[in-house]
Scaffold this active site. Structure first.
Site, mmCIF file in Angstrom:
data_model
loop_
_atom_site.group_PDB
_atom_site.id
_atom_site.type_symbol
_atom_site.label_atom_id
_atom_site.label_comp_id
_atom_site.label_asym_id
_atom_site.label_seq_id
_atom_site.Cartn_x
_atom_site.Cartn_y
_atom_site.Cartn_z
ATOM 1 N N ARG A 26 -0.062 -3.517 0.271
ATOM 2 C CA ARG A 26 0.955 -3.463 1.529
ATOM 3 C C ARG A 26 2.258 -3.726 1.586
ATOM 4 O O ARG A 26 3.155 -3.253 2.099
ATOM 5 C CB ARG A 26 -0.027 -4.150 2.383
ATOM 6 N N SER A 40 0.926 4.315 8.742
ATOM 7 C CA SER A 40 1.657 3.461 7.495
ATOM 8 C C SER A 40 1.684 3.669 6.175
ATOM 9 O O SER A 40 1.624 3.201 5.559
ATOM 10 C CB SER A 40 -0.298 2.353 7.547
ATOM 11 N N GLU A 44 -12.671 9.684 7.773
ATOM 12 C CA GLU A 44 -12.842 9.571 6.229
ATOM 13 C C GLU A 44 -13.427 10.250 5.446
ATOM 14 O O GLU A 44 -13.020 10.887 4.538
ATOM 15 C CB GLU A 44 -12.315 7.866 6.130
ATOM 16 N N ASP A 61 -4.780 -9.655 7.920
ATOM 17 C CA ASP A 61 -6.265 -8.524 8.310
ATOM 18 C C ASP A 61 -7.656 -9.306 7.571
ATOM 19 O O ASP A 61 -8.400 -8.724 8.447
ATOM 20 C CB ASP A 61 -6.012 -7.302 7.942
ATOM 21 N N ARG A 111 4.983 2.098 -1.010
ATOM 22 C CA ARG A 111 4.806 3.585 -0.225
ATOM 23 C C ARG A 111 5.848 4.412 -0.483
ATOM 24 O O ARG A 111 5.766 5.282 0.808
ATOM 25 C CB ARG A 111 4.239 2.859 1.607
#
Lengths: 279, 312
Positions: free
Chosen positions: B166, B36, B57, B116, B9
């Site tokens: 992630r 994020s 979204e 998660d 990211r």
């Protein structure tokens, strides 16, 4: 107030478009006459009076944009585009035919069509992107989005409604084709929408209500919408199948082609109305 | 030796900022995950070209399409599960069908999302995006590679889906190696078996090669970042050379890299084993434990390769 001549010319043009709608759906053997005829007067006012556009230069950057979010009314849009000169009128006879360019629902590949639609609920969001781009580029065009009343059952419409006022998009004008019928029945029986004005005002919109078949009211609503500091919803009260007696207000012509006999009758009704206008 | 780690990211947001300076038509949209996805870094510098749509979204994707019709190159970011799952119809109708210049860059893909759990562990996104006409699908390997890929994605005319996980990833490459959209890259040569990895699994294929060395198996390692259009020539040549292939991806074994490689070999098949998440949903846990439990390690790749070599 608008001069009677302007109004009469638009009424004549609307009749021509109605005839194209009936013809093209009959020749296609399928399609959606009801919702096409209910927005014909609105589309006519947009393409032949209100919108800044150039059929010879469909990509002109400063053009006003129209999004037909209720894409199943494509026959009316195609007829308006053809009459305006985006492509030849005879192409309308090949609606929904294989190897031809007029798809059953609007495709961006058709000159004058700004965005492909057909899956309901998406056009207002697309219009928001166009309106934001206009603000970003400091261009003063307007974005018009035509919504079906059944269509606003879709949750995405309300995401879009919230964001339009959040982003202060006073260059965005939505027109609700309030013909009162969705596929399974009257909207208030299937999934109640009222009070529509209160709901949209609560979302931060300027709301107008007009007779969607009264040319002068349509033109005046655009004038008022353009003065608003908020995005505007024009609730256009319309009649599904408007202009053809046996289609008016009937559920069965939502998505059905007329038979040969019905086609002949529909055309003769529209021609008679045309005759009266020219007298 | 400890590996140098960097988050993809960070590479993505650096590339976006660079693009933003070069091209005024770059617009970035996000859906309440800008911290994020790290698109917020772009938004801080180019506040007039950054739009946060909140937790909406579908509306974001539609608006991205609208921007694109006005000549903008739009980067739309959120988590992979929302980008592709929640917005499939918006992407299909308003982006892919009209072939618009929207670049969907999704983060938090794969099982290594961790705690998660299954609701957020997107394992079907490559399959969903790969089947859409006009869509280019890319899963970059590390933070350096993504910096090379993002400008090419921006330059490509039409919709793209870029997917990353992630977690921080090992930095495998130096600055500006030759990464070309649509081209596979042979990282190591070998004759006995071909290991093809994508995304987070590329580093595992390199580790697997070392493991196989001990068994005197010389594995070829190929990196595929562009899953569509896939580099058929390189895959076919590898199949001819080594005669068997292991694919490795952090995605369902249905519809992802393994499927794409199989399709590329349709007229010239060779034995092939797919390493990926079997046809199940994930669960909460530490990333390092999850990849073990679901069979996404160098050991799993090595085992599959040994089995294929034995069959020869």
């Amino acid at each position: 107030m608008y001069p009677p001549k302007i109004i009469k010319n638009l009424q004549k043009r609307a009749l021509t478009i109605r005839k194209h709608v009936v013809d093209s759906i009959y020749l296609a053997g399928s399609g959606h006459p009801g919702g096409s005829l209910s927005i014909t007067d609105i589309l006519t006012c947009l393409y032949f009076h209100e919108m800044h556009h150039d059929p010879k230069n469909p990509q002109m950057e400063t053009r006003d944009r129209l999004v037909l979010s209720k894409g199943h009314s494509a026959p009316a849009l195609y007829a308006a585009l053809a009459e305006a000169g985006y492509f030849e009128v005879k192409a309308l006879n090949k609606l929904r035919k294989i190897n031809q360019f007029l798809q059953g629902h609007p495709s961006i590949s058709v000159p004058g069509v700004e965005i492909s639609t057909g899956s309901l609920g998406q056009g207002l969001s697309v219009g928001i992107g166009m309106a934001l781009a206009g603000k970003l580029d400091k261009k003063d065009y307007h974005v018009f989005v035509i919504l079906g009343d059944g269509e606003i059952d879709e949750g995405q419409i309300w995401e879009a409604a919230a964001s339009a006022s959040h982003f202060k998009l006073n260059n965005l004008i939505a027109i609700l084709d309030r013909n009162g019928l969705q596929i399974d029945g009257p909207t208030e029986e299937i999934m109640s929408l009222e009070p529509i004005p209160l709901r949209w005002r609560a979302f931060g919109w300027h709301v107008l209500e007009i007779d969607g078949h009264d040319i002068e009211e349509i033109l005046m609503s655009f004038d008022e919408a353009k003065k608003s500091m908020k995005p505007t919803l024009i609730i256009a009260h319309t009649i599904k199948g408007k202009g053809v007696s046996f289609m008016e207000g009937t559920l069965s012509f939502h998505g059905k082609s007329p038979t040969k006999e019905q086609w002949v009758k529909a055309l003769s009704e529209l021609e008679q109305e045309e005759q009266e206008l020219y007298d | 030796m400890t590996e140098k780690m960097r988050n993809l990211r960070d590479g993505y947001s650096s590339a976006l900022i660079e693009l933003g300076h070069q091209n005024e038509d770059i617009v970035v949209v996000d859906a309440d995950l800008a911290l994020s996805t790290k698109t917020k870094r772009f938004g801080t510098i180019f506040s007039n070209r950054f739009f946060d749509f909140g937790v909406a979204e579908a509306n974001m994707m539609g608006a991205a399409a609208g921007f694109a019709t006005c000549g903008k190159i739009v980067f739309a970011s959120t988590f992979a599960v929302f980008a592709t799952g929640r917005c499939y119809d918006q992407i299909r109708q308003s982006i892919a069908y009209p072939n618009l210049n929207v670049k969907i860059v999704a983060t938090h893909a794969g099982i290594s999302v961790g705690g998660d759990g299954a609701s957020h562990q997107m394992l079907e996104d490559i399959a969903l995006m790969r089947v859409l006409p006009n869509m280019v699908v890319v899963t970059p390997t590390d933070a350096t590679e993504i910096e090379d890929i993002i400008p090419q994605v921006a330059k490509h005319q039409g919709p793209c889906y870029v997917r990353m996980g992630r977690a921080d990833s090992p930095v495998l490459f130096g600055k500006h190696e030759d990464f070309t959209l649509g081209k596979a890259k042979i990282l190591e040569d070998g004759n006995d078996v071909t290991l093809i990895g994508t995304g987070t699994m590329v580093s595992e294929t390199l580790k697997a090669r070392k493991l196989l060395k001990k068994d005197k198996i010389n594995a070829q390692v190929i990196l595929i970042h562009t899953l569509k259009p896939i580099d058929q020539d390189t895959i076919k040549k590898a199949a001819r050379k080594t005669g068997c292939i292991v694919t490795a991806e952090e995605h369902s074994i249905i519809g992802g890299l393994g499927s794409a490689v199989s399709e590329a070999l349709d007229m010239h098949p060779v034995p092939l084993k797919r390493i990926g998440v079997p046809d199940v949903f994930g669960e909460s846990g530490e990333a390092k434990d999850l990849v073990k439990k679901y069979g996404l390690t160098a050991e799993n790749i090595g085992e599959a390769a040994r089995e294929l070599v034995r069959l020869k």
